[in-house]
Write an enzyme that holds these catalytic residues in place. Structure first.
Site, PDB file in Angstrom:
ATOM      1  N   HIS A  36       0.825  -1.205   0.000  1.00 28.81           N
ATOM      2  CA  HIS A  36       0.000   0.000   0.000  1.00 28.81           C
ATOM      3  C   HIS A  36       0.862   1.259   0.000  1.00 28.81           C
ATOM      4  O   HIS A  36       0.574   2.208  -0.708  1.00 28.81           O
ATOM      5  CB  HIS A  36      -0.943   0.003   1.212  1.00 28.81           C
ATOM      6  CG  HIS A  36      -2.248  -0.642   0.920  1.00 28.81           C
ATOM      7  ND1 HIS A  36      -2.368  -2.000   0.747  1.00 28.81           N
ATOM      8  CD2 HIS A  36      -3.496  -0.126   0.727  1.00 28.81           C
ATOM      9  CE1 HIS A  36      -3.642  -2.282   0.472  1.00 28.81           C
ATOM     10  NE2 HIS A  36      -4.334  -1.171   0.454  1.00 28.81           N
ATOM     11  N   LYS A  97     -10.152  -8.359   7.153  1.00 26.45           N
ATOM     12  CA  LYS A  97     -10.905  -8.796   8.326  1.00 26.45           C
ATOM     13  C   LYS A  97     -10.941  -7.682   9.360  1.00 26.45           C
ATOM     14  O   LYS A  97     -10.042  -6.839   9.402  1.00 26.45           O
ATOM     15  CB  LYS A  97     -10.313 -10.085   8.919  1.00 26.45           C
ATOM     16  CG  LYS A  97      -8.974  -9.910   9.624  1.00 26.45           C
ATOM     17  CD  LYS A  97      -8.579 -11.199  10.346  1.00 26.45           C
ATOM     18  CE  LYS A  97      -7.189 -11.129  10.915  1.00 26.45           C
ATOM     19  NZ  LYS A  97      -7.140 -10.870  12.356  1.00 26.45           N
TER      20      LYS A  97
HETATM   21  S1  SF4 Z   1      -6.700 -16.830  12.999  1.00 25.90           S
HETATM   22 FE1  SF4 Z   1      -5.201 -16.006  14.438  1.00 25.90          FE
HETATM   23  S2  SF4 Z   1      -3.271 -16.095  13.388  1.00 25.90           S
HETATM   24 FE2  SF4 Z   1      -4.865 -16.316  11.851  1.00 25.90          FE
HETATM   25  S3  SF4 Z   1      -5.287 -14.228  11.097  1.00 25.90           S
HETATM   26 FE3  SF4 Z   1      -6.686 -14.618  12.784  1.00 25.90          FE
HETATM   27  S4  SF4 Z   1      -5.630 -13.794  14.585  1.00 25.90           S
HETATM   28 FE4  SF4 Z   1      -4.099 -14.065  12.989  1.00 25.90          FE
END
Ligand code: SF4
Lengths: 173, 279
Positions: A36, A97
């Protein structure tokens, strides 16, 4: 079942509702933190930003004969500021996310883009939906390099839609 | 005196790391399924379905569970009857290096806070040693991603803040973290010690079995109450709202100074990768 096929027009985003599942088929570009920083400074970015989908991901290394390693989303909030100039230049969909800043959310609505989430940590599942991968730029960044992916029925959820709604129970920020 | 060959230590660490990055403990999967059935909204169910399917794919050994294959943390207990003619820490790191290289795991460690150049083999691990009685070498190994680690907290409360003060601090930390640490999470809490000891307690608490409860009645009570209160926050799987925000709360304690109540909160995401090897 809703589907998205890039290049993305504003119109195709109108019917999306926060919380709903969508499947993407077509071209998706990978870019996260370091990419980015570089992309915003590029006069001629390595791909056409207009109508594009950017996926915030840094995969595990691919084994021999494998298209890609595990490829789940990384936390989006780190890209909040740098995502704004990219949306201004035409990026329509971002996949990551977690929630994002209010400033990001406002800029997103202004630019009529949307934010999707893929299930964090479901990296093996998501990798199985990636059908090809081509290195486009910044190879030296390793897992953070920019790749062009072809995905098929890549599962996401609408996190922030065009109408100001959010999938998250608390307000962004 | 008993000797543990360096090769055996290295190999065990390497194999454990590759294994844990592809397999979740059965107890976790059962917890995902239970959580899924409890959810009322489609989106929350669908996320838990993704996690169950993800494990199915990962256990075939091709794709690791998560792309963040973590920085490695180890708690090592060295029995007093053991002798070693090598640096244990070096050998443990060698195991890490080989696991991440040969297991195609992501190298996620950088050298410097600002220059951030990758060490290219995921070393060094963060290793904590303890000297104990006996002739065993016990190594508790975790591959810990940054998403959940970044949402962790340490604070020193006043003794008079008591259990209520601890609860408030924990609830605030979990609220603030929201969907970022990939809920459903496991919450490790360290109470007591000092600044660094509380953090160690919290991290070590994450190694406890999912259904393990504290032996201490007050602490067990606190674990149960926090479990309920955290799940009432409606953060839900990946922060989209729902019944399950946490799968468990584990509290470990240690004596502390008369004037302080240290509290550390270490958050573990659903990709809880922990294993113990005994040599
Ligand atoms: S599951 Fe755990 S290790 Fe994987 S992206 Fe999410 S926080 Fe990070």
């Amino acid at each position: 079942m809703k589907r998205l096929t890039p290049p993305i027009s504003e119109k195709s985003l109108e019917s999306l509702q926060a919380g709903e599942k969508v499947f993407i088929t077509g071209t998706v570009y990978t870019a996260r933190d370091q990419a980015h920083i570089r992309l915003v400074d590029e006069k001629r970015p390595p791909f056409d930003l207009r109508g594009s989908i950017i996926y915030y991901v840094g995969p595990t290394p691919a084994k021999e004969g494998q298209i890609v390693g595990s490829s789940g989303p990384t936390s989006s909030y780190r890209m909040d500021e740098l995502a704004v100039p990219l949306m201004e230049r035409g990026v329509k969909v971002m996949i990551g996310k977690g929630d994002r800043s209010e400033d990001f959310h406002k800029a997103m609505l202004l630019n009529k883009s949307v934010y999707l989430i893929a299930t964090g940590g479901a990296a093996a599942l998501l990798a199985s939906k990636i059908k090809s991968r081509k290195l486009l730029a910044y190879e030296e960044l390793g897992p953070e390099a920019v790749y062009e992916l072809q995905v098929e029925d890549f599962p996401c959820f609408v996190a922030y839609d065009l109408h100001g709604n959010s999938i998250f129970r608390r307000a962004s920020g | 005196m008993r000797k543990v060959p360096a090769e055996q230590v290295k190999k065990s660490v390497k194999e454990a790391l590759i294994r844990m990055n592809h397999h979740l403990d059965d107890s976790l999967l059962t917890a995902f399924r239970k959580a899924r059935d409890k959810e009322r909204r489609e989106v929350s169910k669908s996320i838990l379905d993704d996690l169950i399917e993800n494990q199915e794919i990962a256990k075939q050994g091709v794709f690791p569970l998560c792309q963040d294959t973590g920085m490695v943390v180890m708690f090592v207990e060295i029995g007093h009857e053991l002798t070693m003619d090598y640096s244990l820490e070096d050998v443990l790191n060698q195991g890490v290096k080989e696991a991440y290289e040969e297991g195609f795991l992501r190298k996620s460690v950088v050298k410097h806070p600002f220059r951030r150049e990758n060490t290219s083999d995921n070393t060094p691990a963060i290793v904590h040693f303890k000297h104990v009685m006996g002739d065993q070498l016990r190594i508790k190994i975790a591959a810990k991603g940054a998403g959940s680690e970044n949402m962790s907290k340490v604070g020193i409360l006043k003794p008079s803040d008591g259990a209520e003060g601890v609860k408030k601090m924990v609830r605030n930390a979990i609220e603030e973290a929201g969907g970022r640490p990939c809920p459903p999470i496991i919450v490790g809490i360290g109470l007591g010690g000092n600044l660094e000891k509380s953090a160690l307690l919290a991290k070590e608490a994450l190694f406890r079995d999912l259904d393990d409860e504290s032996d201490d009645e007050d602490i067990r009570q606190l674990e149960r109450e926090l479990y309920k209160e955290i799940n009432a926050l409606d953060i839900g799987p990946m922060g989209v709202g729902g019944e399950t925000t946490c799968l468990a709360v584990k509290i470990n304690t240690y004596p502390m100074h008369i004037a302080s109540l240290p509290v550390a909160i270490n958050i573990q995401c659903h990709a809880s990768r922990h294993e113990e090897v005994i040599l």
